[in-house]
Design a protein around this motif. Structure first.
Motif, mmCIF file in Angstrom:
data_model
loop_
_atom_site.group_PDB
_atom_site.id
_atom_site.type_symbol
_atom_site.label_atom_id
_atom_site.label_comp_id
_atom_site.label_asym_id
_atom_site.label_seq_id
_atom_site.Cartn_x
_atom_site.Cartn_y
_atom_site.Cartn_z
ATOM 1 N N GLU A 27 0.750 -1.146 -0.040
ATOM 2 C CA GLU A 27 -0.016 -0.051 0.036
ATOM 3 C C GLU A 27 0.977 1.121 -0.079
ATOM 4 O OE1 GLU A 27 -2.809 2.222 3.234
ATOM 5 O OE2 GLU A 27 -3.032 0.221 2.979
ATOM 6 N N VAL A 28 1.965 1.360 1.007
ATOM 7 C CA VAL A 28 2.674 2.428 0.710
ATOM 8 C C VAL A 28 3.508 2.646 -0.339
ATOM 9 C CG1 VAL A 28 5.041 3.268 1.952
ATOM 10 C CG2 VAL A 28 3.169 2.096 3.455
ATOM 11 N N ALA A 29 3.815 1.375 -1.136
ATOM 12 C CA ALA A 29 4.551 1.648 -2.351
ATOM 13 C C ALA A 29 3.544 2.197 -3.719
ATOM 14 C CB ALA A 29 4.972 0.056 -2.881
ATOM 15 N N VAL A 30 2.319 2.160 -3.219
ATOM 16 C CA VAL A 30 1.408 2.764 -4.129
ATOM 17 C C VAL A 30 0.922 4.166 -3.784
ATOM 18 C CG1 VAL A 30 -1.141 2.468 -5.183
ATOM 19 C CG2 VAL A 30 0.360 0.566 -4.933
ATOM 20 N N GLY A 43 8.630 -1.994 -2.138
ATOM 21 C CA GLY A 43 7.639 -2.465 -1.916
ATOM 22 C C GLY A 43 7.435 -4.054 -1.555
ATOM 23 N N LYS A 44 8.964 -4.585 -1.271
ATOM 24 C CA LYS A 44 9.101 -5.908 -1.107
ATOM 25 C C LYS A 44 9.926 -6.180 0.220
ATOM 26 C CE LYS A 44 10.702 -6.587 -5.190
ATOM 27 N NZ LYS A 44 10.724 -6.157 -6.538
ATOM 28 N N PRO A 45 10.093 -7.395 0.632
ATOM 29 C CA PRO A 45 10.803 -7.756 1.949
ATOM 30 C C PRO A 45 12.385 -6.925 1.574
ATOM 31 C CG PRO A 45 9.531 -9.612 1.466
ATOM 32 C CD PRO A 45 9.295 -8.629 0.363
ATOM 33 N N ASN A 69 11.832 0.719 2.240
ATOM 34 C CA ASN A 69 10.632 0.060 1.345
ATOM 35 C C ASN A 69 10.601 0.841 0.015
ATOM 36 O OD1 ASN A 69 8.213 -1.727 1.558
ATOM 37 N ND2 ASN A 69 7.220 0.218 1.474
ATOM 38 N N ARG A 70 11.274 1.844 0.030
ATOM 39 C CA ARG A 70 11.220 2.580 -1.461
ATOM 40 C C ARG A 70 12.602 2.279 -2.146
ATOM 41 N NH1 ARG A 70 13.772 7.603 -2.489
ATOM 42 N NH2 ARG A 70 14.094 7.925 -0.255
ATOM 43 N N THR A 71 13.478 2.128 -1.274
ATOM 44 C CA THR A 71 14.901 2.117 -2.162
ATOM 45 C C THR A 71 15.276 0.646 -2.159
ATOM 46 O OG1 THR A 71 16.188 1.940 -0.146
ATOM 47 C CG2 THR A 71 15.601 4.231 -1.119
ATOM 48 N N GLY A 72 14.741 -0.450 -1.452
ATOM 49 C CA GLY A 72 15.275 -1.760 -1.545
ATOM 50 C C GLY A 72 16.434 -2.004 -0.870
ATOM 51 N N ARG A 73 17.038 -1.248 -0.200
ATOM 52 C CA ARG A 73 18.193 -1.259 0.744
ATOM 53 C C ARG A 73 18.154 -0.797 2.160
ATOM 54 N NH1 ARG A 73 23.528 0.564 -2.131
ATOM 55 N NH2 ARG A 73 23.758 2.404 -0.733
ATOM 56 N N ILE A 74 18.458 -1.595 2.978
ATOM 57 C CA ILE A 74 17.999 -1.497 4.333
ATOM 58 C C ILE A 74 18.996 0.005 4.808
ATOM 59 C CG2 ILE A 74 20.318 -2.836 5.146
ATOM 60 C CD1 ILE A 74 16.771 -2.147 6.817
ATOM 61 N N PHE A 75 18.331 0.866 5.532
ATOM 62 C CA PHE A 75 18.703 2.038 5.952
ATOM 63 C C PHE A 75 19.316 3.004 4.790
ATOM 64 C CE2 PHE A 75 19.567 -0.209 10.251
ATOM 65 C CZ PHE A 75 19.105 0.820 11.022
ATOM 66 N N THR A 76 18.545 3.021 3.686
ATOM 67 C CA THR A 76 18.904 3.712 2.709
ATOM 68 C C THR A 76 17.708 4.658 2.272
ATOM 69 O OG1 THR A 76 20.445 2.251 1.790
ATOM 70 C CG2 THR A 76 19.586 3.423 0.383
ATOM 71 N N GLY A 77 17.795 5.910 1.994
ATOM 72 C CA GLY A 77 16.929 6.889 1.662
ATOM 73 C C GLY A 77 16.020 7.542 2.746
ATOM 74 N N ASP A 78 16.614 7.585 4.076
ATOM 75 C CA ASP A 78 15.948 7.996 5.185
ATOM 76 C C ASP A 78 17.142 8.714 5.997
ATOM 77 O OD1 ASP A 78 16.642 6.005 6.410
ATOM 78 O OD2 ASP A 78 14.581 5.081 6.513
ATOM 79 N N SER A 79 16.651 9.398 7.091
ATOM 80 C CA SER A 79 17.606 9.880 7.821
ATOM 81 C C SER A 79 18.208 8.980 8.809
ATOM 82 C CB SER A 79 16.971 11.411 8.612
ATOM 83 O OG SER A 79 16.066 10.521 9.812
ATOM 84 N N SER A 80 17.733 8.096 9.139
ATOM 85 C CA SER A 80 18.327 7.171 9.974
ATOM 86 C C SER A 80 19.724 6.523 9.099
ATOM 87 C CB SER A 80 17.405 5.726 10.224
ATOM 88 O OG SER A 80 16.449 6.166 10.896
ATOM 89 N N CYS A 119 10.089 -6.724 6.605
ATOM 90 C CA CYS A 119 9.250 -5.754 5.755
ATOM 91 C C CYS A 119 8.770 -4.548 6.619
ATOM 92 C CB CYS A 119 7.954 -6.590 5.823
ATOM 93 S SG CYS A 119 7.953 -7.933 4.591
ATOM 94 N N ALA A 120 8.389 -3.518 6.044
ATOM 95 C CA ALA A 120 8.186 -2.246 6.779
ATOM 96 C C ALA A 120 6.968 -2.331 7.586
ATOM 97 C CB ALA A 120 7.886 -1.034 5.663
ATOM 98 N N PRO A 121 6.975 -2.150 8.720
ATOM 99 C CA PRO A 121 5.433 -2.577 9.551
ATOM 100 C C PRO A 121 5.066 -1.076 9.831
ATOM 101 C CG PRO A 121 7.559 -2.363 11.204
ATOM 102 C CD PRO A 121 7.924 -2.142 9.889
ATOM 103 N N PRO A 122 3.842 -1.101 10.156
ATOM 104 C CA PRO A 122 3.003 0.027 10.373
ATOM 105 C C PRO A 122 3.419 0.650 11.677
ATOM 106 C CG PRO A 122 1.136 -1.530 9.660
ATOM 107 C CD PRO A 122 2.640 -2.268 9.745
#
Length: 231
Positions: A27-30, A43-45, A69-80, A119-122
């Protein structure tokens, strides 16, 4: 049980075990975040990243909804991710100081980053059932890197608990100890010394409030890297 990191990673990406997480990550990926509305979300594990024969393993909680969940690599694409890779770059382990996409040229020296839940959890909160459903992947990964890994960094108490539970499942006699920033557990297994170090998670909640500072994160990663013979 998968016989190589490559086969394990492929299996992780195809997983559909947890209905709530599958629905949320897709859903987030859409729906997307406005800033990334023109991007195609992963949008995948998310599999682990880095060396398949690491001396140091860093364990996080789960992919971020608009990061991994957007980039497909852990800790990638956000401030963390900016915090974690920035710190790894400062201590000489990451090739570049940022991690923006899977093709940004980032590389880690003798280090791997993994996570408790793939997977990204709510609300960044996986359930106990989701954690347990995902555990075999992490245990398999631990088994595959066992010949080389010597130190572990757990980012947050969730990562700390999953790491220790998984090591114990593999026969490691991990001493008891509470999670805290800079908490360390040292022990022997089959004549080999291991070190587990705890760190506050580099989430915005911790970095914006000053609960975690860059020197604090550098110090923990340095300690684990030195123990593993990386520095």
């Amino acid at each position: 049980m998968y016989k190589s990191i490559e086969l394990l990673d492929k299996a992780i990406v195809k997983c559909h075990k947890c209905p709530r997480l599958v629905q949320w990550r897709e859903e987030v990926a859409v729906v997307k975040r406005k800033a990334y509305e023109n991007e195609k979300y992963w949008g995948k594990p998310v599999p682990g990243f880095g060396s398949s024969k690491p001396k140091m393993l860093i364990v996080g909680l789960a992919p971020g909804a608009h990061g991994a969940n957007r980039t497909g690599r852990i800790f990638t694409g956000d401030s963390s991710g900016d915090w974690l890779y920035g710190s790894l770059h400062r201590i000489g382990i990451a090739k570049i100081a940022i991690s923006t996409s899977r093709d940004d040229g980032q590389e880690l020296r003798d280090t791997r980053i993994s996570m408790a839940v793939r997977c990204a959890p709510p609300e960044n909160k996986p359930t106990t059932e989701e954690r347990d459903a995902c555990a075999p992947f992490f245990e398999n990964e631990l088994e595959l890197i066992a010949p080389t890994v010597r130190s572990f960094v757990a980012l947050g108490s969730f990562g700390w608990q999953v790491l220790i539970k998984s090591l114990k499942a593999q026969g490691h006699k991990v001493p008891s100890g509470k999670f805290g920033h800079g908490s360390t557990l040292k022990y022997l297994h089959d004549g080999v010394s291991y070190l587990i170090v705890g760190s506050y998670h580099p989430s915005q909640q911790n970095t914006f409030t000053g609960k975690l500072t860059k020197p604090m994160l550098d110090s923990v990663l340095k300690k684990a890297a030195k123990f593993a013979g990386l520095l």
